[in-house]
Design a protein around this motif. Structure first.
Motif, mmCIF file in Angstrom:
data_model
loop_
_atom_site.group_PDB
_atom_site.id
_atom_site.type_symbol
_atom_site.label_atom_id
_atom_site.label_comp_id
_atom_site.label_asym_id
_atom_site.label_seq_id
_atom_site.Cartn_x
_atom_site.Cartn_y
_atom_site.Cartn_z
ATOM 1 N N VAL A 76 22.389 15.950 81.202
ATOM 2 C CA VAL A 76 20.664 16.185 80.482
ATOM 3 C C VAL A 76 20.908 16.726 79.941
ATOM 4 N N ASP A 77 20.066 16.144 78.578
ATOM 5 C CA ASP A 77 19.621 16.971 77.769
ATOM 6 C C ASP A 77 18.003 16.770 77.579
ATOM 7 N N THR A 78 17.377 17.049 76.370
ATOM 8 C CA THR A 78 15.762 16.622 76.197
ATOM 9 C C THR A 78 15.721 15.121 75.448
ATOM 10 N N THR A 153 10.867 25.981 79.893
ATOM 11 C CA THR A 153 9.853 25.408 78.262
ATOM 12 C C THR A 153 9.842 23.714 78.059
ATOM 13 N N GLY A 154 9.652 23.153 77.730
ATOM 14 C CA GLY A 154 9.734 22.061 77.105
ATOM 15 C C GLY A 154 10.189 20.234 78.440
ATOM 16 N N SER A 204 20.989 23.078 70.866
ATOM 17 C CA SER A 204 20.875 22.295 71.411
ATOM 18 C C SER A 204 19.032 22.325 70.968
ATOM 19 N N ALA A 205 18.456 21.764 72.210
ATOM 20 C CA ALA A 205 16.922 22.126 72.144
ATOM 21 C C ALA A 205 16.685 23.446 72.063
ATOM 22 N N SER A 243 8.512 28.532 72.229
ATOM 23 C CA SER A 243 7.909 27.613 72.997
ATOM 24 C C SER A 243 7.627 28.450 74.391
ATOM 25 N N CYS A 244 8.746 30.415 74.273
ATOM 26 C CA CYS A 244 8.610 30.760 75.866
ATOM 27 C C CYS A 244 7.578 31.740 75.195
#
Length: 389
Positions: A76-78, A153-154, A204-205, A243-244
């Motif tokens: 699974v990716d974003t 995150t996200g 990646s993300a 984002s962290c």
């Protein structure tokens, strides 16, 4: 113990007949005969006449039976995910890309992934009740023992969500959840015998690393956080907000969203979840200076952290993967330049730095490897012998 030894020899291809099993295992032939008969009766092995032309009675060859079962894997990716079905030898039977966004939440993602895996099983003519293990890779810190993400995150709704438990209920078999970079590393490490120890960096993300030891085992650390390099402060990070909540993190500079953002390219659209990567690929193919420079800078930023990993773990192979690494060799060249400049000769002279041999399927193959290890563990073989998934 004898059953597992017999299975290991057949699955690995080291022995394909009763005589070979007896010779390699050290078990007496009568014991081997009983074990093989038992495994054949349970539908786990099958014994076929060899197609080789020989005099007299044709030799009989042992192999895993198609009825022995399958494994199901989701990487699974974003923005999109890979799902696949494989037999117990690790051969991929069916694979496809599913455009489900991780931000829609665990219930939606699990429902979509389950639906597609069930459809692939039906497409292959495989019984959903014979799935022996299911594995899911997630782009987040994962508590491997609990089978859940920890403060990702996200990914709204994913923190502590019992992913493994839900998969176990849906497929009625053992379920394992791991970090996506770990699965990519495990997939790549299985390609060549001399690849390990191996470090695989996935861009990646976010940016994460998977570490495979000389023995071919994943190094997860004490709590599963090993390889979370995306939140190490980069040399040129400055005050860029991550984002962290920290500033200057590698992910804030060199991840896919960060590179696209620096070029003013939207990451996705409603119609095309991979819109940003496609646009960037076009610009790089046209040698647009800003796009090429952004890739090279990302490679330099990742290379600074990669050099530290090389000094710490002395890998035989350093793999740099993710959609950005597949566009052109600018990013990989940036990583190589820094690693070879900063690394000592003893650590780098025999090391290979490369992109994934398996491309975007590396995570799927790592998930298959993890699933089959579970199936052929002592507990997995015991479950098969009593007819349980």
């Amino acid at each position: 113990m004898g059953l597992r030894k017999v299975l290991d020899l057949v699955v690995s291809g080291e022995a394909t007949s009763r005589a070979e099993i007896a010779r390699r295992s050290g078990l007496v032939r009568t014991t081997v005969g009983k074990q093989v008969d038992h495994l054949v009766a349970r539908g786990i092995l099958e014994e076929l006449e060899s197609s080789e032309s020989v005099r007299g009675r044709p030799p009989r060859v042992l192999t895993l039976s198609p009825r022995a079962g399958t494994v199901a894997v989701a990487d699974v990716d974003t923005l999109a995910s890979q799902v696949a079905i494989a037999d117990l030898t690790g051969r991929v039977l069916a694979q496809e890309t599913v455009g489900v966004r991780i931000a829609t939440g665990p219930e939606t993602v699990l429902e979509t992934v389950t639906e597609r895996l069930m459809a692939l099983l039906a497409q292959c003519g495989r019984d959903s009740g014979r799935v022996r293990a299911v594995v899911m890779g997630l782009p987040a810190p994962v508590d491997f023992q609990r089978g859940c993400t920890v403060r990702p995150t996200g990914m709204p709704g994913w923190d502590g969500y019992p992913v493994a438990d839900e998969l176990r209920k849906r497929f009625r078999c053992p379920a394992l959840v791991d970090n996506d970079a770990n699965l990519m590393a495990l997939g790549e490490a299985g390609q060549e015998q001399d690849d390990a120890p191996l470090v695989c960096i996935k861009i990646s993300a976010g940016v994460g690393a998977g570490i495979v030891t000389t023995e071919g085992e994943l190094y997860r650390g004490a709590d599963g956080a090993a390889g979370d390099i995306g939140h190490i402060r980069a040399a040129g990070g400055g005050d860029v907000l991550c984002s962290c909540g920290n500033v200057g993190c590698l992910s804030a500079l060199a991840s896919r969203p960060a590179v696209l953002r620096s070029l003013g390219i939207p990451e996705s659209t409603d119609e095309d979840p991979l819109y940003g990567v496609r646009v960037l690929a076009g610009r790089v193919a046209d040698n647009e200076p800003n796009a090429v420079r952004a890739l090279r800078q990302a490679g330099t930023d990742v290379g600074e952290i990669a050099a530290m990993l090389v000094s710490m773990f002395n890998p035989r192979t350093l793999v740099v993967g993710g959609p950005l690494s597949e566009l052109r060799d600018d990013l990989l060249s940036g990583v190589r330049a820094v690693v070879y400049q900063r690394g000592l000769a003893l650590a780098t002279s025999k090391m290979t730095i490369t992109t994934p041999r398996l491309g975007e399927s590396a995570g799927i193959h790592g998930g298959i490897a993890l699933a089959t290890r579970e199936v052929f563990s002592a507990q997995g073989v015991a479950r098969m012998m009593v007819g349980e998934p």
